[in-house]
Design an enzyme around this catalytic site. Sequence first.
Site, PDB file in Angstrom:
ATOM      1  N   HIS A  58       0.854  -1.196   0.000  1.00  0.00           N
ATOM      2  CA  HIS A  58       0.000   0.000   0.000  1.00  0.00           C
ATOM      3  C   HIS A  58       0.886   1.242   0.000  1.00  0.00           C
ATOM      4  O   HIS A  58       1.526   1.569   1.006  1.00  0.00           O
ATOM      5  CB  HIS A  58      -0.913   0.020   1.233  1.00  0.00           C
ATOM      6  CG  HIS A  58      -1.916   1.134   1.202  1.00  0.00           C
ATOM      7  ND1 HIS A  58      -3.248   0.923   0.912  1.00  0.00           N
ATOM      8  CD2 HIS A  58      -1.796   2.469   1.404  1.00  0.00           C
ATOM      9  CE1 HIS A  58      -3.904   2.077   0.956  1.00  0.00           C
ATOM     10  NE2 HIS A  58      -3.026   3.034   1.243  1.00  0.00           N
ATOM     11  N   HIS A  60       1.473   5.409  -2.141  1.00  0.00           N
ATOM     12  CA  HIS A  60       0.958   6.454  -3.029  1.00  0.00           C
ATOM     13  C   HIS A  60       2.150   7.083  -3.748  1.00  0.00           C
ATOM     14  O   HIS A  60       2.679   8.104  -3.326  1.00  0.00           O
ATOM     15  CB  HIS A  60       0.166   7.499  -2.238  1.00  0.00           C
ATOM     16  CG  HIS A  60      -1.123   6.980  -1.692  1.00  0.00           C
ATOM     17  ND1 HIS A  60      -2.331   7.121  -2.358  1.00  0.00           N
ATOM     18  CD2 HIS A  60      -1.392   6.293  -0.559  1.00  0.00           C
ATOM     19  CE1 HIS A  60      -3.299   6.550  -1.642  1.00  0.00           C
ATOM     20  NE2 HIS A  60      -2.744   6.041  -0.543  1.00  0.00           N
ATOM     21  N   GLN A 153      -9.762   9.083  -5.551  1.00  0.00           N
ATOM     22  CA  GLN A 153      -9.461   9.741  -4.275  1.00  0.00           C
ATOM     23  C   GLN A 153     -10.630  10.584  -3.751  1.00  0.00           C
ATOM     24  O   GLN A 153     -10.893  10.621  -2.548  1.00  0.00           O
ATOM     25  CB  GLN A 153      -8.224  10.634  -4.451  1.00  0.00           C
ATOM     26  CG  GLN A 153      -7.908  11.547  -3.286  1.00  0.00           C
ATOM     27  CD  GLN A 153      -7.187  10.857  -2.151  1.00  0.00           C
ATOM     28  OE1 GLN A 153      -6.036  10.488  -2.279  1.00  0.00           O
ATOM     29  NE2 GLN A 153      -7.878  10.662  -1.031  1.00  0.00           N
ATOM     30  N   HIS A 211      -9.462   1.609   0.140  1.00  0.00           N
ATOM     31  CA  HIS A 211      -9.259   2.401   1.350  1.00  0.00           C
ATOM     32  C   HIS A 211     -10.554   2.272   2.147  1.00  0.00           C
ATOM     33  O   HIS A 211     -11.572   2.875   1.797  1.00  0.00           O
ATOM     34  CB  HIS A 211      -9.025   3.871   1.009  1.00  0.00           C
ATOM     35  CG  HIS A 211      -7.659   4.189   0.510  1.00  0.00           C
ATOM     36  ND1 HIS A 211      -7.124   3.621  -0.619  1.00  0.00           N
ATOM     37  CD2 HIS A 211      -6.707   5.046   0.996  1.00  0.00           C
ATOM     38  CE1 HIS A 211      -5.907   4.114  -0.814  1.00  0.00           C
ATOM     39  NE2 HIS A 211      -5.632   4.973   0.144  1.00  0.00           N
ATOM     40  N   GLU A 214     -11.105   4.309   6.908  1.00  0.00           N
ATOM     41  CA  GLU A 214      -9.958   5.053   7.430  1.00  0.00           C
ATOM     42  C   GLU A 214     -10.497   6.225   8.238  1.00  0.00           C
ATOM     43  O   GLU A 214     -10.501   7.370   7.811  1.00  0.00           O
ATOM     44  CB  GLU A 214      -9.054   5.528   6.288  1.00  0.00           C
ATOM     45  CG  GLU A 214      -7.745   6.118   6.777  1.00  0.00           C
ATOM     46  CD  GLU A 214      -6.870   6.633   5.654  1.00  0.00           C
ATOM     47  OE1 GLU A 214      -5.757   7.087   5.953  1.00  0.00           O
ATOM     48  OE2 GLU A 214      -7.295   6.591   4.480  1.00  0.00           O
ATOM     49  N   ASP A 310       2.580   3.310   2.885  1.00  0.00           N
ATOM     50  CA  ASP A 310       1.556   4.307   2.586  1.00  0.00           C
ATOM     51  C   ASP A 310       2.142   5.593   2.018  1.00  0.00           C
ATOM     52  O   ASP A 310       1.826   5.981   0.898  1.00  0.00           O
ATOM     53  CB  ASP A 310       0.701   4.595   3.817  1.00  0.00           C
ATOM     54  CG  ASP A 310      -0.632   5.272   3.485  1.00  0.00           C
ATOM     55  OD1 ASP A 310      -0.937   5.430   2.290  1.00  0.00           O
ATOM     56  OD2 ASP A 310      -1.372   5.604   4.416  1.00  0.00           O
TER      57      ASP A 310
END
Length: 429
Positions: A58, A60, A153, A211, A214, A310
């Site tokens: 995971h 970005h 997103q 996701h 969270e 992350d």
Amino acid sequence: MSHDLLVRNANLPDGRSGVDIAVSGGRIAAIEAGIAAEAGETIDASGCLVSPPFVDPHFHMDATLSLGLPRMNMSGTLLEGIQLWGELRPTLTREAVVERAMRYCDLAVSQGLLAIRSHVDTSDPRLVTAEALLEVRDRVKGTIDLQLVAFPQDGYYRSEGAAASLARALDMGLDVVGGIPHFERTMADGAASLAALCRIAADRGLRVDIHCDESDDPLSRHVETLAAETMRHGLEGRVAGSHLTSMHSMDNYYVSKLIPLIAEAGLHAIPNPLINITLQGRHDSYPKRRGMTRVPELMAAGVNVAFGHDCVMDPWYSLGSGDMLEVAHMAVHVAQMTSRAAIGQCFDAVTVNSARAVGLDDYGLEVGRAADMVVLQARDPIEAIRLKAARLFVVRGGTIIARTPRRESRLDLPGRQLTVDPAAYAPGD
């Protein structure tokens, strides 16, 4: 017999010690003690741990190394990070994203991190991030296994045009279907997004990585919907729930129902220790929650738990080093997994468990598999995490692609001159 590479006197994560690893044609040809053969190149592991490479399930990569653009996250919150990314996104160029991502990939290789699943924001209809990371995936092919998740997103339903952009990104060649149900306008929209995204994955034959929950909100319960949709669409073993931080705050009775449901659906759980404990609990005074999901309980139920990094120096997190041992080290502490067995489980969570979560088939220290491995300046997985051990050699396909000198200190003290090796302080030494 002559081999391309021979690693001698290695310790392995399963407890074997003093073994040799022979490599021919990019694959592991033998793992046994005292291999009587020559090789084009030999590594003397000298009792150090030889591990399969680290895997980050995971990340970005489209945002990595963008810290300070357009400004710093002053509150340190998830929501300000999303706001900052929303300001930066319209200014992104393909060239800038590629440059930062390639720099990060170099760092990853130096850390023995040879497989990464990166979420790619598809909310901007220009799809600059998708174009850039497809280029990066092609450029690092053969060195890093880079999986790309089409990630809306700003919400699959909440953001205008998000559904069409996600479909276009998948058509371009992104590998995995992503989502963010807790960011939709309502719980109902979040549940509907999961049904739609799992249907897309089933129709296209793709994996899913969401996701999910969270949040510090104990009533954010999208993971139960994700589990149900996984089974409805026959996606068992191909779906991951990332973060799952709301489980930290949930009622224990409800969790006693939820964890067996996650296990039944074959969901992979991907907490991100560094980021979850940093972003969550920001509305608390004291006691202050830290947001990491229930790792020991999930593992005890047979759920595959894999730890992600992350973020590295981006709008959400100003630190980070590409070091998956740092991730495991934090998990040991925040999950209170300090028994010898539990520390070993945390090592698995950044190696074999992560490889399983992203679906790497040709992975692991077994005869016939790809000769990808890392020689660590530590004698076992527990010591590797304790020391965040130096990566002495990183091997990909039987070729050494990174080398690091041993981490040692020369002391000049009154009447004493000596060399200190941190790996020599293991219990029993």
